[in-house]
Design a protein around this motif. Structure first.
Motif, PDB file in Angstrom:
ATOM      1  N   ARG A 155       0.871  -1.167   0.000  1.00  0.00           N
ATOM      2  CA  ARG A 155       0.000   0.000   0.000  1.00  0.00           C
ATOM      3  C   ARG A 155       0.910   1.219   0.000  1.00  0.00           C
ATOM      4  NH1 ARG A 155      -5.033  -2.009   1.026  1.00  0.00           N
ATOM      5  NH2 ARG A 155      -5.099  -4.033   2.092  1.00  0.00           N
ATOM      6  N   PHE A 156       0.453   2.289  -0.646  1.00  0.00           N
ATOM      7  CA  PHE A 156       1.324   3.443  -0.886  1.00  0.00           C
ATOM      8  C   PHE A 156       0.838   4.672  -0.123  1.00  0.00           C
ATOM      9  CE2 PHE A 156       2.458   0.471  -4.041  1.00  0.00           C
ATOM     10  CZ  PHE A 156       3.751   0.765  -4.430  1.00  0.00           C
ATOM     11  N   PHE A 157       1.806   5.417   0.430  1.00  0.00           N
ATOM     12  CA  PHE A 157       1.504   6.567   1.264  1.00  0.00           C
ATOM     13  C   PHE A 157       2.395   7.747   0.898  1.00  0.00           C
ATOM     14  CE2 PHE A 157       0.236   2.816   3.536  1.00  0.00           C
ATOM     15  CZ  PHE A 157      -0.929   3.163   4.198  1.00  0.00           C
ATOM     16  N   ASP A 158       1.834   8.925   1.080  1.00  0.00           N
ATOM     17  CA  ASP A 158       2.580  10.178   0.909  1.00  0.00           C
ATOM     18  C   ASP A 158       2.314  11.040   2.132  1.00  0.00           C
ATOM     19  OD1 ASP A 158       3.972  12.360   0.041  1.00  0.00           O
ATOM     20  OD2 ASP A 158       2.667  12.825  -1.655  1.00  0.00           O
ATOM     21  N   GLU A 159       3.357  11.289   2.910  1.00  0.00           N
ATOM     22  CA  GLU A 159       3.249  12.044   4.162  1.00  0.00           C
ATOM     23  C   GLU A 159       2.174  11.447   5.066  1.00  0.00           C
ATOM     24  OE1 GLU A 159       2.734  16.150   3.234  1.00  0.00           O
ATOM     25  OE2 GLU A 159       4.799  16.387   2.521  1.00  0.00           O
ATOM     26  N   GLY A 160       2.174  10.121   5.130  1.00  0.00           N
ATOM     27  CA  GLY A 160       1.281   9.405   6.040  1.00  0.00           C
ATOM     28  C   GLY A 160      -0.115   9.166   5.526  1.00  0.00           C
ATOM     29  N   GLN A 161      -0.451   9.718   4.372  1.00  0.00           N
ATOM     30  CA  GLN A 161      -1.791   9.560   3.819  1.00  0.00           C
ATOM     31  C   GLN A 161      -1.784   8.586   2.644  1.00  0.00           C
ATOM     32  OE1 GLN A 161      -4.529  10.984   5.315  1.00  0.00           O
ATOM     33  NE2 GLN A 161      -2.947  11.535   6.817  1.00  0.00           N
ATOM     34  N   PRO A 162      -2.802   7.721   2.568  1.00  0.00           N
ATOM     35  CA  PRO A 162      -2.853   6.773   1.448  1.00  0.00           C
ATOM     36  C   PRO A 162      -2.917   7.501   0.112  1.00  0.00           C
ATOM     37  CG  PRO A 162      -4.437   6.168   3.158  1.00  0.00           C
ATOM     38  CD  PRO A 162      -3.929   7.532   3.507  1.00  0.00           C
ATOM     39  N   GLY A 168     -10.394   7.160  -6.637  1.00  0.00           N
ATOM     40  CA  GLY A 168     -10.410   7.449  -5.208  1.00  0.00           C
ATOM     41  C   GLY A 168     -10.128   6.247  -4.339  1.00  0.00           C
ATOM     42  N   VAL A 169      -9.694   5.145  -4.957  1.00  0.00           N
ATOM     43  CA  VAL A 169      -9.393   3.911  -4.222  1.00  0.00           C
ATOM     44  C   VAL A 169      -7.916   3.896  -3.853  1.00  0.00           C
ATOM     45  CG1 VAL A 169      -9.348   1.395  -4.350  1.00  0.00           C
ATOM     46  CG2 VAL A 169     -11.203   2.681  -5.459  1.00  0.00           C
ATOM     47  N   PRO A 170      -7.568   3.599  -2.598  1.00  0.00           N
ATOM     48  CA  PRO A 170      -6.148   3.536  -2.225  1.00  0.00           C
ATOM     49  C   PRO A 170      -5.386   2.580  -3.124  1.00  0.00           C
ATOM     50  CG  PRO A 170      -7.515   3.500  -0.259  1.00  0.00           C
ATOM     51  CD  PRO A 170      -8.447   3.384  -1.425  1.00  0.00           C
ATOM     52  N   ARG A 171      -4.224   3.029  -3.578  1.00  0.00           N
ATOM     53  CA  ARG A 171      -3.452   2.244  -4.529  1.00  0.00           C
ATOM     54  C   ARG A 171      -2.721   1.092  -3.856  1.00  0.00           C
ATOM     55  NH1 ARG A 171      -0.657   5.302  -9.515  1.00  0.00           N
ATOM     56  NH2 ARG A 171      -0.356   3.094  -9.973  1.00  0.00           N
ATOM     57  N   THR A 172      -2.722  -0.034  -4.519  1.00  0.00           N
ATOM     58  CA  THR A 172      -1.879  -1.162  -4.145  1.00  0.00           C
ATOM     59  C   THR A 172      -1.138  -1.610  -5.391  1.00  0.00           C
ATOM     60  OG1 THR A 172      -3.607  -2.816  -4.564  1.00  0.00           O
ATOM     61  CG2 THR A 172      -3.453  -1.915  -2.326  1.00  0.00           C
ATOM     62  N   ASN A 173       0.149  -1.767  -5.273  1.00  0.00           N
ATOM     63  CA  ASN A 173       0.995  -2.256  -6.359  1.00  0.00           C
ATOM     64  C   ASN A 173       2.084  -3.126  -5.752  1.00  0.00           C
ATOM     65  OD1 ASN A 173      -0.053   0.552  -7.298  1.00  0.00           O
ATOM     66  ND2 ASN A 173       0.679  -0.368  -9.195  1.00  0.00           N
ATOM     67  N   MET A 174       2.735  -3.877  -6.595  1.00  0.00           N
ATOM     68  CA  MET A 174       3.896  -4.628  -6.143  1.00  0.00           C
ATOM     69  C   MET A 174       5.162  -3.818  -6.397  1.00  0.00           C
ATOM     70  SD  MET A 174       3.075  -8.574  -7.137  1.00  0.00           S
ATOM     71  CE  MET A 174       2.955  -8.239  -8.890  1.00  0.00           C
ATOM     72  N   VAL A 175       6.160  -4.062  -5.578  1.00  0.00           N
ATOM     73  CA  VAL A 175       7.481  -3.483  -5.818  1.00  0.00           C
ATOM     74  C   VAL A 175       8.426  -4.614  -6.177  1.00  0.00           C
ATOM     75  CG1 VAL A 175       7.068  -1.560  -4.247  1.00  0.00           C
ATOM     76  CG2 VAL A 175       8.193  -3.622  -3.378  1.00  0.00           C
ATOM     77  N   LEU A 176       9.377  -4.322  -7.032  1.00  0.00           N
ATOM     78  CA  LEU A 176      10.303  -5.322  -7.558  1.00  0.00           C
ATOM     79  C   LEU A 176      11.707  -4.979  -7.083  1.00  0.00           C
ATOM     80  CD1 LEU A 176      10.759  -7.741  -9.511  1.00  0.00           C
ATOM     81  CD2 LEU A 176      10.907  -6.069 -11.370  1.00  0.00           C
ATOM     82  N   VAL A 177      12.308  -5.903  -6.320  1.00  0.00           N
ATOM     83  CA  VAL A 177      13.626  -5.641  -5.745  1.00  0.00           C
ATOM     84  C   VAL A 177      14.544  -6.838  -5.972  1.00  0.00           C
ATOM     85  CG1 VAL A 177      12.611  -4.176  -3.963  1.00  0.00           C
ATOM     86  CG2 VAL A 177      13.081  -6.577  -3.449  1.00  0.00           C
ATOM     87  N   ARG A 178      15.835  -6.587  -5.905  1.00  0.00           N
ATOM     88  CA  ARG A 178      16.795  -7.690  -5.972  1.00  0.00           C
ATOM     89  C   ARG A 178      16.676  -8.540  -4.710  1.00  0.00           C
ATOM     90  NH1 ARG A 178      20.417  -7.050 -10.156  1.00  0.00           N
ATOM     91  NH2 ARG A 178      20.538  -4.934 -11.049  1.00  0.00           N
ATOM     92  N   GLN A 179      16.909  -9.822  -4.861  1.00  0.00           N
ATOM     93  CA  GLN A 179      16.734 -10.732  -3.738  1.00  0.00           C
ATOM     94  C   GLN A 179      17.616 -10.348  -2.555  1.00  0.00           C
ATOM     95  OE1 GLN A 179      18.593 -13.299  -2.225  1.00  0.00           O
ATOM     96  NE2 GLN A 179      17.118 -14.896  -1.657  1.00  0.00           N
ATOM     97  N   ARG A 180      18.771  -9.765  -2.804  1.00  0.00           N
ATOM     98  CA  ARG A 180      19.663  -9.395  -1.698  1.00  0.00           C
ATOM     99  C   ARG A 180      19.090  -8.283  -0.829  1.00  0.00           C
ATOM    100  NH1 ARG A 180      22.816  -7.347  -6.285  1.00  0.00           N
ATOM    101  NH2 ARG A 180      22.638  -5.062  -6.411  1.00  0.00           N
ATOM    102  N   GLU A 181      18.025  -7.610  -1.304  1.00  0.00           N
ATOM    103  CA  GLU A 181      17.411  -6.542  -0.526  1.00  0.00           C
ATOM    104  C   GLU A 181      16.420  -7.062   0.513  1.00  0.00           C
ATOM    105  OE1 GLU A 181      18.173  -3.442  -0.711  1.00  0.00           O
ATOM    106  OE2 GLU A 181      18.955  -3.003  -2.711  1.00  0.00           O
TER     107      GLU A 181
END
Length: 389
Positions: A155-162, A168-181
């Motif tokens: 879930r994504f936030f900007d200054e504590g707010q969704p 008007g629906v709170p955003r949900t997305n996946m994040v893609l990171v290297r396994q070492r993270e």
């Protein structure tokens, strides 16, 4: 190139069939390790299993739906944990269709790249300079121990707010990171599918550019028919193929056992008992019927994708066939477990292991029994909760 003219289809099907005895032989090792041995995972990657759904423009195979399911079915016959990790890996690789091309090429810099991920948005991503700061913990991280890149829903936030989308629906997305993270948490001690290595994993203040948040930036999906089918549908459908392969393995194991076992206080092989013959025949026809329906619906949705018109009805039909395939495989496994008698209860018995595996598959949210009510609501024209489809 048509499916019939695609040499990679035959190659991958043959490779999967050739692996069945290899996976059977390594089953104890996989189960004990509680993850795929790294040499096996790397071999699977080098043969192309993890890139079956990566688009050709990035160096992937971009196989059609039905041949891919056939591959998963064969792998499931060999070892369901292996098939599960491949299924999660290929659906995770679909993230490449929703990030900028330069980022996708960075992620898929080598054809042996292994993906894994968790869709559930249990993480938190806060706007930070250059992108986001990600924290959270995810459960059921299948295949993450072998992966090069890992996805986690947030879930994504900007200054504590969704942060909300245009509806008007709170955003949900996946994040893609290297396994070492990520930090792995060694808590995968379960009944079945032990070899999937589905431990929890954690991210702590991981910096992620918006280029590595699939779907965050406007993008054009690749033109291939596969990519017209919703990702959630593709995530779920592989479980049916794995279960069908497992069911076939159970029947094969029992046929071998019945040809050699003489029951307690008996003088003849159990293969000659009427109740065994009847039980096996009923299990066989159940599995064949479920398999036929499953592939019929998979072919139908792919044909719809080729025409550009995948509807909610197509998705409901496929989900119904998928849930039925899993449930039928569990019924077949229960029949075999019962007919095999005391032979089936020992650790080390393949029947015992497969029985545990299939009953874990049935617990996944994408194939649990409540899906039938959702599908039924769509069939009756009073859709309820159909977002899961």
């Amino acid at each position: 190139m048509s499916e019939a003219a695609n040499p990679e289809i035959d190659r991958m099907k043959a490779a999967a069939r050739a692996l069945v005895p290899v996976l059977v032989a390594r089953a104890d090792e996989i189960e004990t390790a509680r993850q795929l041995p790294n040499d096996l995972a790397r071999d699977l990657a080098s043969q192309g299993f993890y890139r079956m759904w990566v688009q050709k423009t990035l160096g992937g195979l971009e196989l059609p739906l039905v041949p891919t399911l056939s591959v998963l079915e064969s792998l499931g016959e060999g070892d369901p944990s292996v098939a599960w990790c491949i299924a999660i890996g290929i659906t995770s690789s679909l993230s490449l269709t929703a990030i900028p091309e330069a980022a996708a090429k960075e992620v898929f810099a080598a054809p042996e790249t292994i993906f894994a991920g968790v869709y559930a948005p249990t993480g938190r991503a806060d706007v930070s300079e250059g992108g986001f700061r990600v924290n959270g913990q995810w459960t059921f991280g299948s295949g993450t121990r072998n992966a090069d890149w890992v996805l986690g829903g947030c879930r994504f936030f900007d200054e504590g707010q969704p942060i909300s989308d245009e509806r008007g629906v709170p955003r949900t997305n996946m994040v893609l990171v290297r396994q070492r993270e990520i930090e792995m948490i060694d808590n995968w001690d379960v009944l079945g599918l032990r070899g999937t290595g589905s431990s929890d994993f954690r991210m702590t203040d991981v910096r992620v550019s918006e280029d590595f948040v699939p779907g965050w930036l406007p993008s054009t999906r690749p033109p291939g028919s596969l990519y017209r089918i919703p990702n959630l549908t593709l995530l779920a459908v592989g479980f049916g193929a794995i279960a069908l392969g497992l069911g076939r393995a159970m029947l094969g194991e029992f046929s071998q056992l019945a040809a050699t076992k003489i029951g307690a206080m008996a003088v003849d092989l159990i293969a000659k008992r009427g109740d065994v013959q009847s039980g096996l025949a009923r299990a066989e026809v159940k599995l064949r019927s479920a398999r036929s329906h499953y592939y019929e619906m998979a072919e139908a949705i792919y044909a719809a994708a080729e025409s550009g018109k995948v509807t909610l009805d197509h998705r409901a039909d496929l989900r119904l066939a998928n849930c039925h395939a899993v449930d039928t495989a569990a019924e077949v496994a229960a029949t075999v477990f019962r007919l095999a008698g005391g032979s089936s209860i020992y650790r080390g018995s393949r029947i015992e292991r497969l029985f545990r595996d299939v009953n874990v598959i049935t617990q996944h949210v994408q194939v649990r029994s409540e899906n039938y009510a959702v599908i039924g609501s769509q069939l009756l024209g009073v859709p309820r909760g159909v977002a899961i489809l």
